[in-house]
Design an enzyme around this catalytic site. Sequence first.
Site, short mmCIF file in Angstrom:
data_model
loop_
_atom_site.label_atom_id
_atom_site.label_comp_id
_atom_site.label_asym_id
_atom_site.label_seq_id
_atom_site.Cartn_x
_atom_site.Cartn_y
_atom_site.Cartn_z
N HIS A 234 -4.56 45.12 -3.55
CA HIS A 234 -4.60 45.41 -5.13
C HIS A 234 -3.23 45.95 -5.65
O HIS A 234 -2.86 46.57 -4.82
CB HIS A 234 -5.80 46.52 -5.45
CG HIS A 234 -6.22 46.84 -6.77
ND1 HIS A 234 -5.45 47.26 -7.86
CD2 HIS A 234 -7.27 46.35 -7.68
CE1 HIS A 234 -5.78 47.27 -8.70
NE2 HIS A 234 -7.14 46.64 -8.87
N CYS A 272 -5.69 41.05 -10.04
CA CYS A 272 -6.06 41.98 -11.10
C CYS A 272 -5.15 41.92 -12.30
O CYS A 272 -4.27 42.40 -12.30
CB CYS A 272 -6.19 43.62 -10.55
SG CYS A 272 -6.87 44.48 -11.92
N HIS A 299 -10.12 40.24 -10.47
CA HIS A 299 -10.57 40.94 -11.40
C HIS A 299 -10.06 40.68 -12.69
O HIS A 299 -8.72 40.26 -13.00
CB HIS A 299 -9.86 42.36 -11.23
CG HIS A 299 -10.24 43.38 -10.11
ND1 HIS A 299 -9.89 44.37 -9.80
CD2 HIS A 299 -11.38 43.06 -9.16
CE1 HIS A 299 -10.15 44.89 -8.73
NE2 HIS A 299 -11.11 44.10 -8.24
N ASP A 353 -13.64 43.37 -14.71
CA ASP A 353 -12.97 44.60 -14.41
C ASP A 353 -13.76 45.63 -15.21
O ASP A 353 -14.77 45.78 -15.22
CB ASP A 353 -11.54 44.48 -14.34
CG ASP A 353 -10.99 45.78 -13.48
OD1 ASP A 353 -11.45 46.05 -12.66
OD2 ASP A 353 -9.58 45.89 -13.59
N HIS A 354 -12.84 46.41 -15.98
CA HIS A 354 -13.55 47.32 -16.73
C HIS A 354 -14.10 46.88 -17.94
O HIS A 354 -13.60 45.85 -18.40
CB HIS A 354 -12.26 48.71 -17.06
CG HIS A 354 -11.55 48.85 -15.95
ND1 HIS A 354 -10.22 49.15 -15.98
CD2 HIS A 354 -11.95 49.17 -14.56
CE1 HIS A 354 -9.64 49.39 -14.82
NE2 HIS A 354 -10.73 49.47 -14.08
N TYR A 370 -16.14 51.58 -16.22
CA TYR A 370 -17.43 51.01 -15.53
C TYR A 370 -18.66 50.97 -16.37
O TYR A 370 -19.72 51.48 -15.78
CB TYR A 370 -17.73 51.31 -13.67
CG TYR A 370 -16.29 50.74 -13.32
CD1 TYR A 370 -16.47 49.41 -12.68
CD2 TYR A 370 -15.20 51.62 -12.98
CE1 TYR A 370 -15.40 48.88 -12.17
CE2 TYR A 370 -14.01 50.86 -12.31
CZ TYR A 370 -14.32 49.85 -11.92
OH TYR A 370 -12.83 49.27 -11.22
#
Length: 410
Positions: A234, A272, A299, A353-354, A370
């Site tokens: 990551h 990501c 992500h 992702d978020h 989340y």
Amino acid sequence: MFDYTWRWYGPNDRITIQQAKQAGARSVVSALHHIPNGEVWTKEEIKKRIEEIAVVGLEWSVVESVPVHEDIKKQTGNYKQYIENYKETLRNLSKFGIRTVCYNFMPVLDWSRTHINYEMPDGSQTLLYKMADFAAFDMFILKRPGAEADYKPEMIKKAEAAFDKMTQEEKDTLSDAILAGLPGSEETYTLEAFQAVLDEYKGIDRAKLQKHLFDFADEIMPVAEECGILMGIHPDDPSWNLLGLPRVMSSVQDAKALIEHYDSPSNGITLCTGSWGTNYNNCLVSMTEELAHRINFVHLRNVQRDEDYNFMEHYLFQGDIDIFGVMKALVTSEDRRGFDEKFPGHKLPLRPDHGNQMLDDIGRNYFPGYSLYGRMKALDKIKGLEIGIRGMIQGDDRPHACPSTLNIQD
Ligand code: DNO
């Protein structure tokens, strides 16, 4: 075709596995957060999580993350034992058919933000990184020796002004956001303990940390290969150095250096978009194309940045990242990953992702980023985008017979 995943923190997640399923997950990203960093994840514990997920008929497909103990990053103390434990964990995971493992090599802190409930104009909430506030924390709350040297004079002024305006409560909230660790980071610190941990990195510069990462890769990648595990490092989030600590996974060059150091499908990255995308120099579409053969996990998230290195997590199609371009590159570079030959049936796992906190998310205290509705909305946008892009590539000649020739399940 991609595997659409949903990150679930386990029974402590306020979002249930049933909700994850209804939100559209096809498989699950999870980790055994209760096991202390460095210890082996036993087969019993792994099996337990698999069963918790299986109650709704889903599989645990991706581990995010098996944390890398700080001693491995510093090569101190018991680090050799921790590496052996890491290998054992990989072997145990592979026994249950888990193919993808995410990890990171960020010293001390995992991801960092200064605000976790920042209100957007529509009343929903998102995550924000304000450089002046981060610098204020660094120089005036933590009072890290030498911190001033890391900021330009204009930023120091902005940080002073921001700090002067902060109430005590705001200062505490800021410290908590930075020190309490965001989900995924397994450590929390007090100010004093935090400075002590930073001090342990004195003498570890970028070159040394990169060497430690390569040494770690040399040890674990052969085991990952043996068990058919695809690792995905990551990126640093944000993708620049923080608090005087070196970081070694912030740019396309950093990613290539690791990939080239140990050439194997097991040695890949997590694309990501929101984390690599904090760094102006990373063009996410080119990265997706250039590193396609080593992208093992994705992500998707957007960020809006400015020249002061502030960034706000934004809606999927708003912000500075060309999500359409990234998705198109992921679709068109599919063959280069070679999953079909090496791992028949394996699909690239991808997750929203978020997500911002919206509707009934607000006030629920979900793990920052989340949310339920915010992520669910992003997940469906991503699925639709894939359908649209594949249809576009097939072109106008695509037979529009029913049932759909795209054959993509919801
Ligand atoms: C935040 C996450 C990170 C990530 C780890 C991977 O949402 O992207 O916590 O899981 O850095 O090791």
